[in-house]
Design a protein around this motif. Structure first.
Motif, PDB file in Angstrom:
ATOM      1  N   SER A  25       0.834  -1.204   0.000  1.00  0.00           N
ATOM      2  CA  SER A  25       0.000   0.000   0.000  1.00  0.00           C
ATOM      3  C   SER A  25       0.863   1.247   0.000  1.00  0.00           C
ATOM      4  CB  SER A  25      -0.930  -0.001   1.216  1.00  0.00           C
ATOM      5  OG  SER A  25      -1.873  -1.043   1.134  1.00  0.00           O
ATOM      6  N   TRP A  30      -1.668   0.999  -3.453  1.00  0.00           N
ATOM      7  CA  TRP A  30      -2.907   0.228  -3.479  1.00  0.00           C
ATOM      8  C   TRP A  30      -3.789   0.507  -2.270  1.00  0.00           C
ATOM      9  CZ3 TRP A  30       0.275  -4.651  -4.925  1.00  0.00           C
ATOM     10  CH2 TRP A  30       0.261  -4.819  -6.313  1.00  0.00           C
ATOM     11  N   LEU A  45      -6.663  -5.913  -3.437  1.00  0.00           N
ATOM     12  CA  LEU A  45      -5.813  -4.736  -3.613  1.00  0.00           C
ATOM     13  C   LEU A  45      -6.418  -3.908  -4.737  1.00  0.00           C
ATOM     14  CD1 LEU A  45      -2.430  -6.644  -3.360  1.00  0.00           C
ATOM     15  CD2 LEU A  45      -3.554  -5.306  -1.566  1.00  0.00           C
ATOM     16  N   THR A  46      -6.624  -2.616  -4.485  1.00  0.00           N
ATOM     17  CA  THR A  46      -7.461  -1.821  -5.374  1.00  0.00           C
ATOM     18  C   THR A  46      -6.752  -0.591  -5.931  1.00  0.00           C
ATOM     19  OG1 THR A  46      -8.381  -0.483  -3.559  1.00  0.00           O
ATOM     20  CG2 THR A  46      -9.507  -2.555  -4.087  1.00  0.00           C
ATOM     21  N   VAL A  47      -7.218  -0.164  -7.095  1.00  0.00           N
ATOM     22  CA  VAL A  47      -6.861   1.113  -7.714  1.00  0.00           C
ATOM     23  C   VAL A  47      -8.172   1.861  -7.929  1.00  0.00           C
ATOM     24  CG1 VAL A  47      -5.903   2.259  -9.746  1.00  0.00           C
ATOM     25  CG2 VAL A  47      -4.798   0.204  -8.847  1.00  0.00           C
ATOM     26  N   GLY A 137      -0.397   0.992 -10.190  1.00  0.00           N
ATOM     27  CA  GLY A 137      -1.056  -0.082  -9.461  1.00  0.00           C
ATOM     28  C   GLY A 137      -1.525  -1.234 -10.326  1.00  0.00           C
TER      29      GLY A 137
END
Length: 255
Positions: A25, A30, A45-47, A137
């Motif tokens: 992160s 992320w 895990l995100t964008v 990301g």
């Protein structure tokens, strides 16, 4: 099914998912969301709040061929059929096809040189407008370090329709063969420059600035193994290990 034969998902199996979440992160930027699986802890895990990868602590006694490493999932329209084709082509199935409720069907396999990857068919054909490379990301490059890249290419092209792009002469390191799907390059294959190391897929995470990302990963206990070095297209790459010892790579511009 659109994107069939392309990498669609990435997953980190690690000895300490909570520590890895904090590390990535910070380094990559992320976000993190719990997947809501009642049977196991799985982190998305995100964008921009859209999932691009997943992460979990390696289960005790895990014998899937993807222990403590980043792995990639390739989109197919029939997981069972492709698992059978992997075996027919000289690979092996390490986790037989099975369903993830409300997510999709997957199998963990390995190519004839022992490199693990996964087959995946999501429950929904339309995954929406997800971030794409080179957005920070996302995964921007896929690199197979093979015992014999030529036979590896025959295996993957036979399964997924991958084609050859430009072949770059790397001198003593041999040929760096660009690979394409539907006319778009997405990665490369080459022979392992250190044959004592096992063959492996390497996944390059896009960052907005390699220099600042390098500083963050060092501050958070990561180790730079190689680079940063400039590659064609004005991008820079580096290879590193996270604090849990898992290899990863970064790609992006350098301020």
């Amino acid at each position: 099914m659109t994107n069939r034969g392309n990498f669609i998902w990435y997953e980190l199996m690690t000895s300490d998912a909570q520590a890895a979440e904090s590390f990535y992160s910070n380094v990559v930027g992320w976000g993190a969301q719990d997947a809501g699986n009642p049977n196991m802890k799985y982190t998305l895990l995100t964008v921009d709040n859209k999932p691009v990868a997943g992460m979990m602590t390696t289960p005790e006694g895990c014998n899937t061929g993807v222990e403590s490493m980043w792995s990639g999932y390739i989109l197919v329209d029939d997981v069972d059929q492709y698992a059978s084709r992997v075996k027919d082509a000289g690979g092996k199935v390490t986790v037989e096809p099975q369903d993830i409720p409300n997510v999709g069907r997957f199998a963990v396999v390995a190519d004839p040189q022992g490199v693990p990857f996964s087959l995946f068919k999501p429950s929904l054909d339309d995954r929406g407008d997800f971030p794409k490379p080179p957005a920070a990301g996302t995964i921007g490059w896929h690199e197979l370090i093979a015992s014999d890249w030529k036979s590896a290419f025959e295996f993957y092209s036979g399964l997924f329709g991958w084609t050859k792009g430009e072949a770059m002469d790397m001198g003593p390191m041999g040929t760096y063969q660009i690979i394409e799907r539907d006319g778009a390059m997405f990665g490369a294959m080459m022979n392992n420059p250190e044959p004592s190391n096992p063959p492996v897929w390497r996944y390059y995470i896009c960052v907005a600035d390699v220099t600042s990302a390098e500083s963050r990963l060092k501050d958070k206990g990561g180790q730079v193994l190689f680079g940063p070095v400039e590659v064609p297209g004005g991008q820079w790459i580096l290879h590193a290990r996270d604090p849990q010892g898992v290899f990863f790579a970064l790609v992006g511009p350098r301020a």
